[in-house]
Design a protein around this motif. Sequence first.
Motif, PDB file in Angstrom:
ATOM      1  N   THR A   1       0.845  -1.194   0.000  1.00  0.00           N
ATOM      2  CA  THR A   1       0.000   0.000   0.000  1.00  0.00           C
ATOM      3  C   THR A   1       0.878   1.240   0.000  1.00  0.00           C
ATOM      4  OG1 THR A   1      -1.686  -1.187   1.259  1.00  0.00           O
ATOM      5  CG2 THR A   1      -1.854   1.211   1.197  1.00  0.00           C
TER       6      THR A   1
ATOM      7  N   ASN B   1       0.510   5.458   0.206  1.00  0.00           N
ATOM      8  CA  ASN B   1      -0.339   6.619   0.447  1.00  0.00           C
ATOM      9  C   ASN B   1       0.396   7.884   0.011  1.00  0.00           C
ATOM     10  OD1 ASN B   1      -2.744   5.491   1.973  1.00  0.00           O
ATOM     11  ND2 ASN B   1      -1.033   4.681   3.171  1.00  0.00           N
TER      12      ASN B   1
ATOM     13  N   ILE C   1       0.453  11.910   0.489  1.00  0.00           N
ATOM     14  CA  ILE C   1      -0.043  12.883   1.452  1.00  0.00           C
ATOM     15  C   ILE C   1       0.672  14.225   1.239  1.00  0.00           C
ATOM     16  CG2 ILE C   1      -0.351  13.377   3.908  1.00  0.00           C
ATOM     17  CD1 ILE C   1      -1.909  10.968   2.926  1.00  0.00           C
TER      18      ILE C   1
ATOM     19  N   GLU D   1      -4.987  13.938   1.546  1.00  0.00           N
ATOM     20  CA  GLU D   1      -4.556  13.023   0.498  1.00  0.00           C
ATOM     21  C   GLU D   1      -4.223  13.824  -0.770  1.00  0.00           C
ATOM     22  OE1 GLU D   1      -6.220   8.781  -0.532  1.00  0.00           O
ATOM     23  OE2 GLU D   1      -7.366  10.300  -1.632  1.00  0.00           O
TER      24      GLU D   1
ATOM     25  N   THR E   1      -4.827   6.445  -2.981  1.00  0.00           N
ATOM     26  CA  THR E   1      -3.945   5.422  -2.412  1.00  0.00           C
ATOM     27  C   THR E   1      -3.721   4.301  -3.426  1.00  0.00           C
ATOM     28  OG1 THR E   1      -4.710   5.915  -0.193  1.00  0.00           O
ATOM     29  CG2 THR E   1      -3.671   3.770  -0.538  1.00  0.00           C
TER      30      THR E   1
ATOM     31  N   LYS F   1      -2.889   0.494  -4.178  1.00  0.00           N
ATOM     32  CA  LYS F   1      -2.927  -0.843  -3.588  1.00  0.00           C
ATOM     33  C   LYS F   1      -2.559  -1.847  -4.672  1.00  0.00           C
ATOM     34  CE  LYS F   1      -6.361   0.183  -0.060  1.00  0.00           C
ATOM     35  NZ  LYS F   1      -7.674  -0.190   0.540  1.00  0.00           N
TER      36      LYS F   1
ATOM     37  N   SER G   1       3.973  -1.062   3.521  1.00  0.00           N
ATOM     38  CA  SER G   1       3.211   0.181   3.551  1.00  0.00           C
ATOM     39  C   SER G   1       4.184   1.355   3.438  1.00  0.00           C
ATOM     40  CB  SER G   1       2.411   0.294   4.854  1.00  0.00           C
ATOM     41  OG  SER G   1       1.678   1.485   4.864  1.00  0.00           O
TER      42      SER G   1
ATOM     43  N   ILE H   1       4.571   5.804   2.567  1.00  0.00           N
ATOM     44  CA  ILE H   1       3.927   7.113   2.494  1.00  0.00           C
ATOM     45  C   ILE H   1       4.825   8.042   1.680  1.00  0.00           C
ATOM     46  CG2 ILE H   1       3.089   9.126   3.750  1.00  0.00           C
ATOM     47  CD1 ILE H   1       2.515   7.334   6.100  1.00  0.00           C
TER      48      ILE H   1
END
Length: 607
Positions: free
Chosen positions: A329, A331, A333, A343, A347, A349, A411, A413
Amino acid sequence: MKILVKKSVPLLTYTGSANGAISNHTLLDIDNLTKKGYIFDESATLGENPHIALPDGTYNPRTQNFALTPNNVNVYNATNLAFDNDTNPNNQIYYVYFYQKATPVTRTITAQETINYIYGNGPHKGEVAANPVLKTLTFTNHGTSVNGISTWDENWSNDNGFEFSDVDSPTIIKYNPETKQVAKITLTNGDLTKAANQNQSLHYTFTVTYYTNENASLTFYDDTDNVSLSSFLTKNGQESILFDQYNKQDDNSTKTPIQFKDADEIVNFLTSKHYIFKTVIGQGSNGATKYNQVSYGNFNNDPDHDQAFVLHFVHETNSVSQAKSVNETINYIYGNGPKKGQEAAPTYKATQIKFTQNGIQDLVSGNTKWDAWTPANNQFKEVVSPKVDHYTADKLQIDAQTVTPESKDLSYIVYYSMIEEPDKPNIPDKPSTPEKPTQPVQPTQPTTPNEPKAPKKPIEPTTPNTPSIPQPSTPDTPSNPQPSQPDSNNVPQSQNKPKDNTKRAKTPISIPHSSSKPTPVSHQPVQRNIKNKTLHNNSTLTKITITTHPHFAKTLPTSHINSTPMALRSKHILPQTGEKENSLTILGLALATLAGILGLSIKKHKN
């Protein structure tokens, strides 16, 4: 008349006439009884406490005695006894008390228990199988003897108690007792007294017979782990070993099949725990591989060799598989700027990567033997960070990631920072058009003001060849007079009226307020027009145009101007000729009036 003397022995009777007397033989009787072993109780005879307690319901020395009578004539030791003259011939009854001398006595009795053990069959039939048990208890009883007659206490005593305790039958290999335990025997005081009174002892005899037997046992075994199932069964509240016996008093053991009545229950329990029956082993068994076909055979009539059987089990298994998924995943930001924390892009995935593994699970232990994972590893492709206008990403891309079944979910970011741009000059705002002033609200009817102060009479100027501008005196500070009623005469009185030095109360001026927004003040000069207005005294109020600085501009209602005590005259009629003053005089008055108005306006502004 009769005198009766009761002595707990034959009654003594004295007979005589009323009011007569007779010799008293009581002391002689007391002496005779004492010689026979009786003890005279003088205290009880005189009506006091007896030497020994008397049974309830017998005699009461307090009321039944031989003490002095009310007339103080008859007492047990008196020489003579007097008869009364009552109509009742037998009411003179006296009591003399004796008790016997007691001798302590003791008796004992013995109680005995005997238990014998013998063989009931087999090669030692009739012989002693074990040493007998002999137990003896001795009891003691106390009492008193008076004149050869014994009185015994109700209770017996024994330092070792009143019972023969339980006795377990001894264990003899290959033989079973018909009674596993001889129960305890409890003796009572009644049993002991009854035997003692009959001069008999107490005997309790038991015989325990032993019979040779045929024994068979059954145990359970785990072939998968190669261990006995005894501990497992015991831990789960099951019998770990079963027995069957042939204990009849005959030789028919070879005709009797061996049976273990609780075997089915244990096999069912093991089956519920995922054990699978495999086979049976033991002398005389049939070696069946299905439990419902198992046979253990018959007893073999050999007391020296017990028959042992074993049921064998293996673990139940099951084919199992497991799967594991790993996710990625990302993200996006905003890292700063007005959208910080929000956001920046949807996102990301990635498609799950899945791994599978097969194995064999042992349903007894719960352990599983697993094969290798398929595939051994896999990879997530690289992901380029999306572009966002006016922002830059701290990670331009997430590289390809290799994962295995042991990997955790990935994960990430990606933070976007605002790209700073040079400031552009601000474009000035277009000025707004001032609002048009609203029409003032008509003032309410004011109250009648106090009489204004009379102004000082101006100096009458002379008529020079060249007129000069007169300098008016500085007027007094007005006391905020209210506007006058339209019909009232608020024109100052004659110039010749002396000034009223009396201080008058100030009356606030009612100035109407507009409900609309205030009108912006323009930075351009403001003009005020003062026009001529005829007053009630035929004087003329001249309204002229005045140009002032906007900071000193203040809109005043006409009523305020009219109410000022300074009456402005632009024209003055000469009383002699009726002609107007020359233009220079008029100009001087106008300038003086202007100066007064400007001073008043500026002062109010400052206030």
